[in-house]
Design a protein around this motif. Structure first.
Motif, PDB file in Angstrom:
ATOM      1  N   GLU A   8      42.675  36.033  33.024  1.00 57.25           N
ATOM      2  CA  GLU A   8      42.842  35.010  31.988  1.00 57.25           C
ATOM      3  C   GLU A   8      41.770  33.939  32.186  1.00 57.25           C
ATOM      4  N   ASP A  44      39.908  30.278  32.423  1.00 55.33           N
ATOM      5  CA  ASP A  44      40.239  28.935  32.893  1.00 55.33           C
ATOM      6  C   ASP A  44      39.613  27.957  31.899  1.00 55.33           C
ATOM      7  N   LYS A  63      39.972  24.847  31.437  1.00 59.00           N
ATOM      8  CA  LYS A  63      39.579  23.516  31.916  1.00 59.00           C
ATOM      9  C   LYS A  63      38.078  23.444  32.188  1.00 59.00           C
ATOM     10  N   ARG A  74      38.047  26.858  43.032  1.00 60.47           N
ATOM     11  CA  ARG A  74      38.261  27.695  41.857  1.00 60.47           C
ATOM     12  C   ARG A  74      37.898  29.145  42.162  1.00 60.47           C
ATOM     13  N   ASN A  75      38.656  30.069  41.579  1.00 56.53           N
ATOM     14  CA  ASN A  75      38.389  31.487  41.748  1.00 56.53           C
ATOM     15  C   ASN A  75      37.069  31.833  41.077  1.00 56.53           C
ATOM     16  N   VAL A 109      37.244  34.315  38.059  1.00 54.80           N
ATOM     17  CA  VAL A 109      37.799  33.673  36.867  1.00 54.80           C
ATOM     18  C   VAL A 109      36.770  32.739  36.233  1.00 54.80           C
ATOM     19  N   SER A 110      36.087  31.946  37.058  1.00 58.46           N
ATOM     20  CA  SER A 110      35.093  31.003  36.540  1.00 58.46           C
ATOM     21  C   SER A 110      33.957  31.717  35.820  1.00 58.46           C
ATOM     22  N   THR A 150      35.146  33.410  32.589  1.00 62.92           N
ATOM     23  CA  THR A 150      35.349  32.424  31.527  1.00 62.92           C
ATOM     24  C   THR A 150      34.028  32.045  30.888  1.00 62.92           C
ATOM     25  N   TRP A 195      33.337  25.136  39.727  1.00 58.87           N
ATOM     26  CA  TRP A 195      33.726  25.642  38.411  1.00 58.87           C
ATOM     27  C   TRP A 195      32.655  26.551  37.815  1.00 58.87           C
TER      28      TRP A 195
END
Length: 445
Positions: free
Chosen positions: A103, A105, A107, A182-183, A186-187, A190, A226
């Protein structure tokens, strides 16, 4: 070229010949070299960080409706990258394992366009980073891991103090707050599917999957900023693929948990970016009375011996180790601050993070770790740095005068500095190429 009527001297016949190439760059701004930018999105996030993006909130892919559409399409976007991942050696098993429930992120979208209102002046930035505490901690690190530093320095011929300085400034020697939490997958996923830098981050996302395919770094240890920089010396995933080494010979290139791999990979990065062992990154210098500041241009290089013949010396009368080494003059705070002759190793640091303030902090911390002292010339006490809007105003006004400053993006690189210098010459100002509030006021008149 007009004569300078301030405390700098008028151009001599020698200057007319010696600065022929640089003069072209000053008078014809379009001929200047490409802009030197800060690191990723205005922050300092580590090795291989992408160049400052163009656009901002007004970029089509950063509009709310575009972000919402990209978020809704995230699963399809990730699935569409399977052929590319496969071509890069990622197995279907790895791809499905790590992407099936992925999913975004959201933010991160806030971070992409968040900019500090005012940039920190170089002197304040360097002073903040090269603190007595960071020097003390760095010397402890050098002592604790001396056998590793000995082996790495012998293998890669890279100054241990520079490696330790990068470690110290990138993450405060591995502080979790400096590394980020932060992963990374995922970063990068995204950013590969949402926002204005999708092409760039697609490569970072695939490189992260390659790390997981080879199990170099455990999934739950791949934590970072990030933007995807991870580990104590903050490698971007693609930079990891280029520079990381398995120095402890355990079959993994682990720049998160293995001290030997961290130190050696950082040294390998420096080496492949052109580090020359036994040479300094540069010298703080003292300029003579009446010095012509048009020499302060990174496009103009000459030997240290030639600089010495112009009356440029080191503080305390120290000499230069090799008179034939080439260098350019940098005035990071203008004529009222310290002056430096910058050499090849400074440029090697800039390849990690193309910001003069960052590279200067790395070089200075390395010297302090080695036992050196503070700069001889004090930094000027500037009230504040320019805001992004003020930097853009400088560029816009110069562009209206016919200068080629590249994009009006608030990044005051070499093209902008060439234009500033030429404007100063034409106005009879001291041509140090330094943009500050006083210079902006001159433009507004």
């Amino acid at each position: 070229m007009a004569s300078t009527t301030t405390k700098g001297t008028a151009v001599t016949g020698f200057l007319g010949a010696a600065l022929a190439l640089a003069a072209v760059a000053l008078i014809t701004p379009a001929s200047a070299q490409a802009q030197t930018t800060g690191s990723i999105f205005g922050g300092f996030t580590g090795f291989g960080a992408p160049q400052q993006p163009q656009g901002g909130v007004g970029h089509p892919e950063m509009r709310p409706e575009a972000i919402a559409a990209a978020q809704a399409n995230f699963g399809n976007c990730i699935a569409s990258m399977w052929p590319l991942a496969q071509s890069k050696g990622v197995s279907q098993r790895t791809f499905e394992r790590y992407t099936s429930a992925l999913e975004p992120d959201m933010k991160i979208m806030d971070f992409m366009d968040s900019q500090p209102e005012f940039s920190k002046p170089t002197g304040a930035y360097v002073t903040m980073l090269v603190s007595d505490w960071r020097v003390k901690k760095g010397r402890e690190i050098l002592a604790r891991y001396k056998p590793v530093f000995d082996q790495v320095e012998k293998a890669y011929r890279v100054d241990r103090y520079a490696v330790a300085a990068i470690w110290g400034i990138e993450s405060t020697y591995g502080d979790p707050k400096g590394i980020g939490n932060r992963n990374v997958l995922v970063s990068t996923a995204t950013l590969a599917c949402i926002g204005r830098r999708q092409d760039y981050f697609r490569d970072e996302f695939i490189a992260t999957l390659q790390i997981l395919e080879k199990d170099d770094v455990p999934y739950d240890h791949l934590k970072g900023s990030w933007a995807g920089a991870f580990g104590p010396t903050q490698f971007m995933p693609t930079s990891f693929q280029r520079f990381a080494v398995d120095f402890d010979r355990d079959g993994k290139r682990n720049v998160v948990d293995s001290i030997p791999d961290i130190i050696a990979s950082t040294a390998n990065n420096l080496k492949l970016d052109g580090w020359e062992f036994g040479k300094p990154w540069g010298y703080e210098v003292v300029l003579p009375q009446g010095f012509d500041y048009r020499y302060a241009n990174r496009t103009f290089k000459q030997s240290l011996g030639q600089w010495a013949s112009l009356g440029v010396t080191r503080p305390g009368g120290k000499g230069f180790a090799r008179a034939s080494d080439q260098a350019y003059l940098l005035l990071p705070a203008g004529a009222n601050g310290p002056a430096f002759l910058m050499m090849g190793n400074f440029n090697a640091i800039l390849k990690y993070n193309p910001a003069d303030a960052y590279a200067l902090a790395i070089g200075h911390l390395a010297d302090r770790l080695r036992g050196g002292g503070d700069f001889a010339q004090a930094w000027p006490k500037e009230e504040r740095g320019l805001s992004k809007a003020e930097r853009q105003e400088i560029q816009g006004r110069l562009a209206q005068m016919g200068y080629d400053i590249g994009n009006v993006d608030g990044i005051l690189g070499q093209k902008t500095k060439n234009a500033i210098q030429d404007f100063q010459v034409r106005r009879g100002l001291l041509p140090d190429g330094y943009p500050d509030l006083a210079f902006l006021e001159q433009l507004r008149r």
